[in-house]
Design a protein around this motif. Structure first.
Motif, PDB file in Angstrom:
ATOM      1  N   HIS A   6      -7.627  18.407 -10.556  1.00  0.00           N
ATOM      2  CA  HIS A   6      -6.676  19.462 -10.861  1.00  0.00           C
ATOM      3  C   HIS A   6      -7.462  20.654 -11.428  1.00  0.00           C
ATOM      4  N   PHE A   7      -7.023  21.855 -11.134  1.00  0.00           N
ATOM      5  CA  PHE A   7      -7.609  23.064 -11.710  1.00  0.00           C
ATOM      6  C   PHE A   7      -6.565  23.737 -12.600  1.00  0.00           C
ATOM      7  N   GLY A   8      -7.009  24.217 -13.757  1.00  0.00           N
ATOM      8  CA  GLY A   8      -6.097  24.894 -14.682  1.00  0.00           C
ATOM      9  C   GLY A   8      -5.885  26.359 -14.320  1.00  0.00           C
ATOM     10  N   THR A   9      -6.856  27.198 -14.629  1.00  0.00           N
ATOM     11  CA  THR A   9      -6.767  28.642 -14.391  1.00  0.00           C
ATOM     12  C   THR A   9      -7.897  29.074 -13.480  1.00  0.00           C
ATOM     13  N   ALA A  10      -7.576  29.900 -12.490  1.00  0.00           N
ATOM     14  CA  ALA A  10      -8.555  30.352 -11.511  1.00  0.00           C
ATOM     15  C   ALA A  10      -8.764  31.853 -11.615  1.00  0.00           C
ATOM     16  N   PHE A  11     -10.009  32.263 -11.421  1.00  0.00           N
ATOM     17  CA  PHE A  11     -10.377  33.672 -11.374  1.00  0.00           C
ATOM     18  C   PHE A  11     -11.185  33.926 -10.098  1.00  0.00           C
ATOM     19  N   ASP A  12     -10.939  35.044  -9.477  1.00  0.00           N
ATOM     20  CA  ASP A  12     -11.832  35.544  -8.448  1.00  0.00           C
ATOM     21  C   ASP A  12     -11.893  37.058  -8.570  1.00  0.00           C
TER      22      ASP A  12
ATOM     23  N   GLU B  56     -21.048  42.474  -0.500  1.00  0.00           N
ATOM     24  CA  GLU B  56     -20.169  41.663  -1.345  1.00  0.00           C
ATOM     25  C   GLU B  56     -20.796  41.379  -2.702  1.00  0.00           C
ATOM     26  N   ASN B  57     -22.120  41.345  -2.765  1.00  0.00           N
ATOM     27  CA  ASN B  57     -22.784  41.001  -4.020  1.00  0.00           C
ATOM     28  C   ASN B  57     -22.504  42.008  -5.128  1.00  0.00           C
ATOM     29  N   THR B  58     -22.339  43.286  -4.773  1.00  0.00           N
ATOM     30  CA  THR B  58     -22.076  44.298  -5.808  1.00  0.00           C
ATOM     31  C   THR B  58     -20.744  44.053  -6.506  1.00  0.00           C
ATOM     32  N   ARG B  59     -19.900  43.218  -5.913  1.00  0.00           N
ATOM     33  CA  ARG B  59     -18.559  42.984  -6.445  1.00  0.00           C
ATOM     34  C   ARG B  59     -18.478  41.742  -7.334  1.00  0.00           C
ATOM     35  N   SER B  60     -19.593  41.083  -7.580  1.00  0.00           N
ATOM     36  CA  SER B  60     -19.607  39.802  -8.298  1.00  0.00           C
ATOM     37  C   SER B  60     -19.049  39.902  -9.710  1.00  0.00           C
ATOM     38  N   LEU B  61     -18.423  38.806 -10.147  1.00  0.00           N
ATOM     39  CA  LEU B  61     -18.025  38.655 -11.549  1.00  0.00           C
ATOM     40  C   LEU B  61     -19.261  38.343 -12.383  1.00  0.00           C
ATOM     41  N   ALA B  62     -19.303  38.869 -13.599  1.00  0.00           N
ATOM     42  CA  ALA B  62     -20.404  38.581 -14.522  1.00  0.00           C
ATOM     43  C   ALA B  62     -19.846  38.387 -15.917  1.00  0.00           C
ATOM     44  N   MET B  63     -20.527  37.516 -16.697  1.00  0.00           N
ATOM     45  CA  MET B  63     -20.074  37.273 -18.063  1.00  0.00           C
ATOM     46  C   MET B  63     -21.222  36.760 -18.917  1.00  0.00           C
ATOM     47  N   VAL B  64     -21.034  36.830 -20.223  1.00  0.00           N
ATOM     48  CA  VAL B  64     -21.985  36.287 -21.197  1.00  0.00           C
ATOM     49  C   VAL B  64     -21.280  35.220 -22.022  1.00  0.00           C
ATOM     50  N   VAL B  65     -21.923  34.051 -22.113  1.00  0.00           N
ATOM     51  CA  VAL B  65     -21.432  32.946 -22.940  1.00  0.00           C
ATOM     52  C   VAL B  65     -22.266  32.920 -24.214  1.00  0.00           C
ATOM     53  N   GLN B  66     -21.598  32.916 -25.361  1.00  0.00           N
ATOM     54  CA  GLN B  66     -22.306  32.936 -26.645  1.00  0.00           C
ATOM     55  C   GLN B  66     -21.817  31.789 -27.519  1.00  0.00           C
TER      56      GLN B  66
ATOM     57  N   GLU C 225      -5.360  34.278 -12.757  1.00  0.00           N
ATOM     58  CA  GLU C 225      -5.344  35.426 -13.654  1.00  0.00           C
ATOM     59  C   GLU C 225      -6.317  36.479 -13.146  1.00  0.00           C
ATOM     60  N   GLU C 226      -6.024  37.727 -13.435  1.00  0.00           N
ATOM     61  CA  GLU C 226      -6.945  38.807 -13.132  1.00  0.00           C
ATOM     62  C   GLU C 226      -8.102  38.784 -14.120  1.00  0.00           C
ATOM     63  N   PHE C 227      -9.310  38.814 -13.631  1.00  0.00           N
ATOM     64  CA  PHE C 227     -10.502  38.856 -14.480  1.00  0.00           C
ATOM     65  C   PHE C 227     -10.603  40.249 -15.086  1.00  0.00           C
ATOM     66  N   GLN C 228     -10.426  40.345 -16.393  1.00  0.00           N
ATOM     67  CA  GLN C 228     -10.338  41.632 -17.079  1.00  0.00           C
ATOM     68  C   GLN C 228     -11.706  42.029 -17.622  1.00  0.00           C
ATOM     69  N   VAL C 229     -12.295  43.064 -17.041  1.00  0.00           N
ATOM     70  CA  VAL C 229     -13.623  43.512 -17.449  1.00  0.00           C
ATOM     71  C   VAL C 229     -13.577  44.005 -18.894  1.00  0.00           C
ATOM     72  N   GLY C 230     -14.502  43.505 -19.695  1.00  0.00           N
ATOM     73  CA  GLY C 230     -14.576  43.865 -21.107  1.00  0.00           C
ATOM     74  C   GLY C 230     -13.831  42.921 -22.022  1.00  0.00           C
TER      75      GLY C 230
ATOM     76  N   ILE D 217     -10.145  20.193 -14.343  1.00  0.00           N
ATOM     77  CA  ILE D 217     -11.123  21.184 -14.769  1.00  0.00           C
ATOM     78  C   ILE D 217     -10.341  22.396 -15.261  1.00  0.00           C
ATOM     79  N   ASP D 218     -10.633  22.855 -16.460  1.00  0.00           N
ATOM     80  CA  ASP D 218      -9.795  23.865 -17.099  1.00  0.00           C
ATOM     81  C   ASP D 218      -9.857  25.226 -16.406  1.00  0.00           C
ATOM     82  N   TYR D 219     -11.066  25.669 -16.064  1.00  0.00           N
ATOM     83  CA  TYR D 219     -11.235  26.969 -15.419  1.00  0.00           C
ATOM     84  C   TYR D 219     -12.055  26.798 -14.151  1.00  0.00           C
ATOM     85  N   VAL D 220     -11.738  27.591 -13.142  1.00  0.00           N
ATOM     86  CA  VAL D 220     -12.571  27.666 -11.951  1.00  0.00           C
ATOM     87  C   VAL D 220     -12.755  29.140 -11.617  1.00  0.00           C
ATOM     88  N   LEU D 221     -14.010  29.541 -11.409  1.00  0.00           N
ATOM     89  CA  LEU D 221     -14.332  30.932 -11.132  1.00  0.00           C
ATOM     90  C   LEU D 221     -15.056  31.035  -9.802  1.00  0.00           C
ATOM     91  N   ALA D 222     -14.586  31.930  -8.963  1.00  0.00           N
ATOM     92  CA  ALA D 222     -15.270  32.281  -7.721  1.00  0.00           C
ATOM     93  C   ALA D 222     -15.907  33.645  -7.950  1.00  0.00           C
TER      94      ALA D 222
END
Length: 467
Positions: free
Chosen positions: A191-197, A290-300, A233-238, A148-153
């Motif tokens: 196998h996992f490729g790149t992980a973000f949390d 903990e919820n206020t700290r969640s990762l968020a994203m838009v898929v287009q 990798e560090e999840f980079q906001v923006g 799996i290429d990406y895994v996000l927590a």
């Protein structure tokens, strides 16, 4: 634990009957009937959510993914939130996979605020942990893949990442012993490729505090880095396209925008963010949500837009000590979408009017494992035409039997699909159209119970019109 080969895993996971089945094979099922089926009305051609099934997919196995399609799978285990993405060029992403104590339904309350009577029923059954059910589901979609290429927590709650106390058992002799639970359990088969949390690399933002479940996940990350080539990798906001197509990126008009992490949100301007914790020192002292700290994203993809933000919700205060409406701010940065995964399972502290009026979604999908995840207040907000006009479709993965009285006579019920199961969004025609499927979660047949659409993708057009 020794990793099984792909052939062993598929054969052992699916059993003698299903192991020989491809997603396109015809299966013998009784026709789906709607005699007791609640709204939307499948027989009303004037209902914008009418089920017409022009491609004759109902009662057949799900057709599967093919190149050029975006598949979003909300995998229903009845226990946790689990999402799997297949992007148009075949790039894959696992977004959350949880686990929690649930062995003794009706006898032991795993949380004093959530009785087991109000918990959803494990699906397909309680014989396996959620991580294994999720791995088996993914294997049916892509039987020839072992990675799996990406895994996000999205954040460090058990129902999203796994539980350090409960799972399939502890590892031993790995140097980083951890519970095989949630994401870590899926990692036994892939196998996992790149992980973000939300915490990497320093795990000290916005403070050093985090639920203890984080420790189990980080031990798993470290083990996979050392032995299996995982990259963190560090999840980079923006950032635009930090999470990107890996195989044919030039072929498709596809992008992912990172929106939020640890209470920091993109402003909508390149390179600019706003830190909501920094608005008031009291946020650092008092906020352990903990919820206020969640990762968020838009898929287009083309004109299609999809929002996902973990359990993003909660109250952060501004310089005057007033609610800063962090969720509403993120919604305004998101803008109009076609499909929205609801924040915090659509619980009563999420999906504020300010957020809903900004995302203006056609479809809202809620990953349910508790009665309260089908919430009367938030359902009414999502269907409120005073916030924005147009049809809506509410798609919870489960409608708990204890909600029967709550649902009676609700004005928004004709927009609610009460069938439950795995929810799949398929986007095709270069992002121009999409369908919403409900697949049975009672077994592993991938049988289609309902199909909504096709719908025209309008998120990007509406976003541009609002700019």
């Amino acid at each position: 634990m020794t990793r099984p080969t792909r052939r062993q895993f598929v054969s052992g996971a699916l059993g003698a009957t299903l192991a020989t089945m491809t997603l396109g094979d015809p299966l013998r099922y009784a026709p789906v009937t709607f005699a007791n089926y609640e709204a939307p009305d499948p027989n009303d051609p004037n209902d914008p959510n009418a089920i017409v099934d022009p491609d004759k997919e109902i009662a057949k196995p799900y057709v599967g993914w093919k190149p050029g399609e975006l598949d979003l799978h909300f995998i229903h285990t009845g226990v946790t939130e689990n999402t799997f993405h297949i992007y148009p060029d075949g790039t894959t992403a696992l977004v959350d996979c949880g686990d929690r104590q649930w062995q003794n339904f009706g006898k032991v309350s795993w949380n004093p605020t959530h009785s087991d009577d109000a918990a959803c029923t494990p699906k397909p059954n309680a014989s396996r942990r959620p991580g294994e059910w999720v791995a088996r589901y993914i294997s049916r979609l892509l039987p020839d893949r072992d990675s799996i290429d990406y895994v996000l927590a999205s954040h460090f709650h058990t129902d999203h990442i796994g539980d350090g106390r409960h799972g399939a058992g502890m590892t031993s002799g790995r140097g980083e012993d951890y519970q095989l639970s949630g994401i870590a359990h899926v990692g036994e088969f892939y196998h996992f490729g790149t992980a973000f949390d939300r915490g990497y690399p320093s795990y000290d933002a916005p403070t050093t505090w985090a639920p203890k479940e984080r420790e189990n996940l980080v031990k798993f990350w470290k083990y996979k880095e050392r032995t299996d080539g995982l990259r963190r990798e560090e999840f980079q906001v923006g950032a635009l396209d930090q999470i990107k197509l890996l195989h044919e990126p030039q072929r498709y008009d596809f992008h992912i925008r990172n929106l939020a992490r640890n209470g920091v949100a993109w402003t909508g301007q390149e390179g600019q963010t706003r830190d909501f914790f920094a608005l008031n020192q009291e946020n650092y002292k008092n906020n352990t949500n903990e919820n206020t700290r969640s990762l968020a994203m838009v898929v287009q993809y083309g004109d299609f837009r999809f929002y996902t933000g973990g359990d993003l919700c909660g109250t952060l205060v501004d310089s005057e000590g007033k609610d800063a409406d962090y969720e509403g701010y993120v919604g305004n940065v998101v803008g109009p979408c076609d499909v929205c995964k609801t924040n915090h399972h659509s619980s009563g502290d999420a999906m504020r009017p300010s957020f809903v009026s900004a995302v203006q979604s056609r479809v809202y999908i809620t990953c349910c494992w508790w009665q309260g995840h089908l919430n009367a207040k938030t359902s009414a907000i999502m269907c409120d035409e005073k916030l924005y006009s147009g049809p809506r479709l509410l798609c919870p993965t489960d409608t708990h039997p204890l909600n029967a009285d709550m649902l009676r006579d609700k004005p928004w019920r004709n927009r609610l699909c009460e069938r439950g199961g795995h929810v799949v969004v398929k986007v095709y025609d270069n992002g121009a159209r999409y369908k919403v499927y409900f697949l049975t979660a009672d077994d592993e047949s991938m049988r289609v119970n309902l199909v909504f659409g096709p719908f025209e993708s309008t998120g990007r057009k509406r976003q541009r019109a609002n700019a």
